[in-house]
Design an enzyme around this catalytic site. Structure first.
Site, PDB file in Angstrom:
ATOM      1  N   ALA A 132      53.820  68.130 -12.963  1.00 58.55           N
ATOM      2  CA  ALA A 132      54.510  67.250 -13.930  1.00 58.55           C
ATOM      3  C   ALA A 132      53.599  66.905 -15.109  1.00 58.55           C
ATOM      4  CB  ALA A 132      55.022  65.987 -13.237  1.00 58.55           C
ATOM      5  N   GLY A 133      52.844  67.891 -15.568  1.00 60.90           N
ATOM      6  CA  GLY A 133      51.873  67.669 -16.642  1.00 60.90           C
ATOM      7  C   GLY A 133      50.494  67.520 -16.028  1.00 60.90           C
ATOM      8  N   GLU A 135      60.386  60.603 -16.134  1.00 63.54           N
ATOM      9  CA  GLU A 135      60.056  61.314 -14.898  1.00 63.54           C
ATOM     10  C   GLU A 135      58.582  61.119 -14.551  1.00 63.54           C
ATOM     11  OE1 GLU A 135      61.350  65.053 -16.320  1.00 63.54           O
ATOM     12  OE2 GLU A 135      63.394  64.303 -16.396  1.00 63.54           O
ATOM     13  N   GLU A 169      57.562  79.080 -14.766  1.00 60.82           N
ATOM     14  CA  GLU A 169      57.706  80.514 -14.469  1.00 60.82           C
ATOM     15  C   GLU A 169      56.312  81.084 -14.220  1.00 60.82           C
ATOM     16  OE1 GLU A 169      59.880  82.463 -17.586  1.00 60.82           O
ATOM     17  OE2 GLU A 169      61.452  80.917 -17.612  1.00 60.82           O
ATOM     18  N   ILE A 186      59.395  75.752  -7.572  1.00 57.33           N
ATOM     19  CA  ILE A 186      60.536  74.847  -7.772  1.00 57.33           C
ATOM     20  C   ILE A 186      60.779  73.980  -6.526  1.00 57.33           C
ATOM     21  CG2 ILE A 186      62.970  74.694  -8.453  1.00 57.33           C
ATOM     22  CD1 ILE A 186      60.876  75.882 -10.567  1.00 57.33           C
ATOM     23  N   THR A 187      60.552  72.680  -6.668  1.00 56.47           N
ATOM     24  CA  THR A 187      60.759  71.738  -5.560  1.00 56.47           C
ATOM     25  C   THR A 187      62.246  71.705  -5.209  1.00 56.47           C
ATOM     26  OG1 THR A 187      58.877  70.444  -6.336  1.00 56.47           O
ATOM     27  CG2 THR A 187      60.408  69.328  -4.834  1.00 56.47           C
ATOM     28  N   SER A 232      51.692  75.268 -18.023  1.00 56.56           N
ATOM     29  CA  SER A 232      51.533  74.187 -19.013  1.00 56.56           C
ATOM     30  C   SER A 232      52.209  74.568 -20.325  1.00 56.56           C
ATOM     31  CB  SER A 232      50.051  73.921 -19.271  1.00 56.56           C
ATOM     32  OG  SER A 232      49.414  73.553 -18.076  1.00 56.56           O
ATOM     33  N   GLN A 273      35.501  58.014   2.900  1.00 53.63           N
ATOM     34  CA  GLN A 273      34.068  57.744   3.027  1.00 53.63           C
ATOM     35  C   GLN A 273      33.839  56.457   3.823  1.00 53.63           C
ATOM     36  OE1 GLN A 273      32.070  60.016   2.135  1.00 53.63           O
ATOM     37  NE2 GLN A 273      30.161  58.971   2.611  1.00 53.63           N
ATOM     38  N   GLY A 313      33.470  59.625   9.753  1.00 55.18           N
ATOM     39  CA  GLY A 313      33.805  60.903  10.397  1.00 55.18           C
ATOM     40  C   GLY A 313      35.224  60.976  10.933  1.00 55.18           C
TER      41      GLY A 313
HETATM   42  C1  FAD Z   1      53.875  71.290  -5.477  1.00 56.68           C
HETATM   43  C2  FAD Z   1      54.390  71.645  -6.851  1.00 56.68           C
HETATM   44  C3  FAD Z   1      55.663  71.238  -7.215  1.00 56.68           C
HETATM   45  C4  FAD Z   1      56.190  71.619  -8.459  1.00 56.68           C
HETATM   46  N1  FAD Z   1      57.495  71.344  -8.745  1.00 56.68           N
HETATM   47  C5  FAD Z   1      58.037  71.877  -9.875  1.00 56.68           C
HETATM   48  C6  FAD Z   1      59.450  71.796 -10.110  1.00 56.68           C
HETATM   49  O1  FAD Z   1      60.196  71.209  -9.324  1.00 56.68           O
HETATM   50  N2  FAD Z   1      59.960  72.393 -11.221  1.00 56.68           N
HETATM   51  C7  FAD Z   1      59.173  73.052 -12.127  1.00 56.68           C
HETATM   52  O2  FAD Z   1      59.695  73.550 -13.116  1.00 56.68           O
HETATM   53  N3  FAD Z   1      57.830  73.128 -11.938  1.00 56.68           N
HETATM   54  C8  FAD Z   1      57.247  72.597 -10.828  1.00 56.68           C
HETATM   55  N4  FAD Z   1      55.903  72.725 -10.594  1.00 56.68           N
HETATM   56  C9  FAD Z   1      55.072  73.394 -11.583  1.00 56.68           C
HETATM   57  C10 FAD Z   1      54.041  72.475 -12.261  1.00 56.68           C
HETATM   58  O3  FAD Z   1      54.677  71.633 -13.176  1.00 56.68           O
HETATM   59  C11 FAD Z   1      52.982  73.412 -12.892  1.00 56.68           C
HETATM   60  O4  FAD Z   1      52.167  73.848 -11.809  1.00 56.68           O
HETATM   61  C12 FAD Z   1      52.174  72.714 -13.950  1.00 56.68           C
HETATM   62  O5  FAD Z   1      52.953  72.520 -15.093  1.00 56.68           O
HETATM   63  C13 FAD Z   1      50.923  73.517 -14.341  1.00 56.68           C
HETATM   64  O6  FAD Z   1      51.207  74.855 -14.564  1.00 56.68           O
HETATM   65  P1  FAD Z   1      50.328  75.985 -13.843  1.00 56.68           P
HETATM   66  O7  FAD Z   1      50.202  75.623 -12.414  1.00 56.68           O
HETATM   67  O8  FAD Z   1      50.918  77.298 -14.165  1.00 56.68           O
HETATM   68  O9  FAD Z   1      48.879  75.848 -14.466  1.00 56.68           O
HETATM   69  P2  FAD Z   1      48.371  76.432 -15.891  1.00 56.68           P
HETATM   70  O10 FAD Z   1      49.247  75.979 -16.984  1.00 56.68           O
HETATM   71  O11 FAD Z   1      48.112  77.874 -15.741  1.00 56.68           O
HETATM   72  O12 FAD Z   1      46.992  75.654 -16.030  1.00 56.68           O
HETATM   73  C14 FAD Z   1      45.809  76.020 -15.307  1.00 56.68           C
HETATM   74  C15 FAD Z   1      44.698  75.061 -15.742  1.00 56.68           C
HETATM   75  O13 FAD Z   1      44.454  75.228 -17.161  1.00 56.68           O
HETATM   76  C16 FAD Z   1      44.560  73.972 -17.807  1.00 56.68           C
HETATM   77  N5  FAD Z   1      45.117  74.126 -19.161  1.00 56.68           N
HETATM   78  C17 FAD Z   1      46.217  74.834 -19.535  1.00 56.68           C
HETATM   79  N6  FAD Z   1      46.424  74.702 -20.860  1.00 56.68           N
HETATM   80  C18 FAD Z   1      45.457  73.868 -21.323  1.00 56.68           C
HETATM   81  C19 FAD Z   1      45.130  73.294 -22.598  1.00 56.68           C
HETATM   82  N7  FAD Z   1      45.864  73.557 -23.686  1.00 56.68           N
HETATM   83  N8  FAD Z   1      44.067  72.466 -22.690  1.00 56.68           N
HETATM   84  C20 FAD Z   1      43.313  72.185 -21.600  1.00 56.68           C
HETATM   85  N9  FAD Z   1      43.559  72.671 -20.359  1.00 56.68           N
HETATM   86  C21 FAD Z   1      44.614  73.493 -20.224  1.00 56.68           C
HETATM   87  C22 FAD Z   1      45.496  73.140 -16.943  1.00 56.68           C
HETATM   88  O14 FAD Z   1      45.335  71.758 -17.173  1.00 56.68           O
HETATM   89  C23 FAD Z   1      45.066  73.582 -15.546  1.00 56.68           C
HETATM   90  O15 FAD Z   1      43.935  72.854 -15.157  1.00 56.68           O
HETATM   91  C24 FAD Z   1      55.375  72.338  -9.367  1.00 56.68           C
HETATM   92  C25 FAD Z   1      54.077  72.705  -9.007  1.00 56.68           C
HETATM   93  C26 FAD Z   1      53.598  72.406  -7.758  1.00 56.68           C
HETATM   94  C27 FAD Z   1      52.229  72.929  -7.356  1.00 56.68           C
END
Ligand code: FAD
Length: 433
Positions: free
Chosen positions: A400-401, A279, A156, A189-190, A161, A373, A377
């Protein structure tokens, strides 16, 4: 014709004649059984004959229709069934087969791979594990045949994360108890806006003392009134796949769509966590497919390209890179394979999967960058698919994490399995001083 193409030394992509997967042949029989190798070769042949020709158009035109056609070809050939249980008409193949499938498909096209992954893995796996018999029959048979497309909705705007802590979407039971009213938003959401069904996680008890005690999973039919497809994200890579921002406005979901039935109300966290290792193991294979393709292009190119009167492969700066790319690719595959075999044996593999995923994701990025690399070019143009692989690769470190969250998870599991209190460096069973 541009002047360059009249130069007999100029290497076109077609000249390289890369045979996808050639780097897999030597030594692969030490890793995989004969049956697994046969599955791989048959599937690779199917992909080269039926899907590979669609890949450039999917990428160039950001073409969902062709991506979906590729998915349908997999379905028509019966390939969506291989990972589903035999009890509902699937082929009952386990995690190792899934990783073979993901590596081969990933080497052909990432958009098709994630379309498959979101539907046949992310949507389906929780229902395979926890769904009622009716839910399995009603939804999974349609997913296996390609008649319906699935998606998973966890993320959402405020829940990335911290998927549980930040969750705001609610599903409140009606007075009759026959349905739930869903309100909230899901992001990234994919397959989201094209899916027939989304496995949505929502708060069924927003007042639970701990948030993870008040979450449930629902099978959400997207023809439900109040469902809004807010927007599509245009992605950097995986072009052709669908990535959506969705909103639920007072959507009524029948109680029978609660995954696992009434006993699983407020126990959605168990469903969410159970499927994650499998997964994530699958996603590793997709990264390995992308990295393998980049590696194969670069090794061929270095063997053809002559500078200073020598094949560039003979320069240490290039040759060492090729060896390092090979080592990273094989290390990623070995880590993934061990995790997959543990999962197939019914063992918990959280630490092994987490380590495999952040290794494969980071190695993939490094391998693709090194391949660019080596090719120089021309890799920064669209003559070779390397720039596409570069764009496809980056998301592996975030979705996915994220790499950071996986390292956190891995470290937690290391200390938990050692039974050490990491703050004090003592075993948990140590008597207090
Ligand atoms: C192309 C794509 C496909 C996706 N498909 C799906 C899907 O089908 N369904 C679904 O539900 N989601 C989906 N996602 C969501 C995806 O799982 C999230 O983007 C991901 O979990 C990270 O959340 P965020 O992007 O909000 O980053 P954030 O959680 O905001 O993180 C931002 C940065 O802060 C770091 N961070 C956050 N907390 C910590 C911590 N405790 N310690 C250290 N570093 C931290 C993170 O590692 C990251 O580098 C998709 C995302 C993308 C871009």
């Amino acid at each position: 014709m541009p002047k360059e193409y009249t130069n007999p030394d100029f290497i076109t992509y077609e000249d390289l004649g890369v045979q996808l997967g050639e780097s897999m042949f030597p030594g692969s029989h030490f890793l995989y059984t004969e049956e697994e190798r046969t599955f791989r070769l048959n599937f690779r042949k199917f992909l080269l004959d039926n899907i590979a020709s669609l890949a450039p158009q999917i990428e160039r035109e950001y073409n969902w229709d062709i991506c979906y056609e590729a998915y349908q070809r997999l379905a028509r050939a019966g390939y969506l069934k291989f990972s589903f249980p035999t009890s509902i008409g699937g082929h009952g193949k386990g995690f190792v087969y899934r990783t073979i499938f993901g590596e081969e498909l990933g080497a052909i096209n990432s958009a098709v791979t994630v379309t498959y992954g979101a539907s046949a893995n992310l949507f389906a796996a929780p229902i395979i594990h926890f769904g009622t018999e009716d839910q399995k029959k009603k939804y999974l048979t349609k997913i296996m045949s390609g008649e319906a497309l699935g998606a998973i909705g966890i993320t959402e705007p405020s829940a990335g994360s911290d998927a549980v802590g930040g969750m705001k979407t609610t599903a409140i039971k009606t007075a009759s108890g026959n349905s739930y009213i869903l309100n909230g938003e899901k992001r990234f959401i994919t397959n989201g806006s094209k899916a027939d069904y989304i496995l949505v996680y929502a708060l069924t008890n927003p007042n639970a003392p701990k948030k993870n005690q008040g979450i449930s999973a629902f099978i959400f039919p997207t023809n439900t009134p109040g469902f809004e497809r807010v927007k599509e994200f245009e992605l950097v890579g995986r072009r052709g796949s669908i990535n959506s921002y969705l909103r639920f406005n007072n959507c009524e979901v029948p109680a029978e769509n609660l995954v696992g039935g009434p006993a699983m109300e407020n126990k959605g966290i168990k469903i969410m966590m159970t499927g994650l290792d499998g997964e994530r193991c699958f996603t590793c294979s997709q990264y390995i497919g992308v990295a393998r393709f980049a590696f194969e292009i670069a090794t061929r190119y270095a063997n053809r390209r002559v500078q200073f009167g020598k094949k560039i492969q003979e320069f240490e700066g290039i040759g060492f890179k090729i060896s390092e790319m090979y080592a990273k690719l094989e290390a990623s595959r070995l880590m993934m394979l061990r995790a997959a075999r543990m999962l197939d044996a019914g063992q918990t593999a959280t630490k092994e999967v987490a380590a495999a995923k952040f290794t494969a994701a980071t190695s993939q990025m490094e391998i693709v960058v090194d391949a660019m690399q080596i090719v120089g070019g021309i890799s920064y143009t669209k003559e070779y698919p390397l720039e596409q692989l570069y764009r496809d690769a980056k998301i592996a470190q975030m979705a996915a994490g994220t790499v950071e969250i996986l390292k956190f998870l891995c470290e937690r599991e290391i200390y938990s399995s050692l039974k050490l209190d990491k703050a004090e460096g003592k075993t948990k069973n140590d008597p207090k001083p």
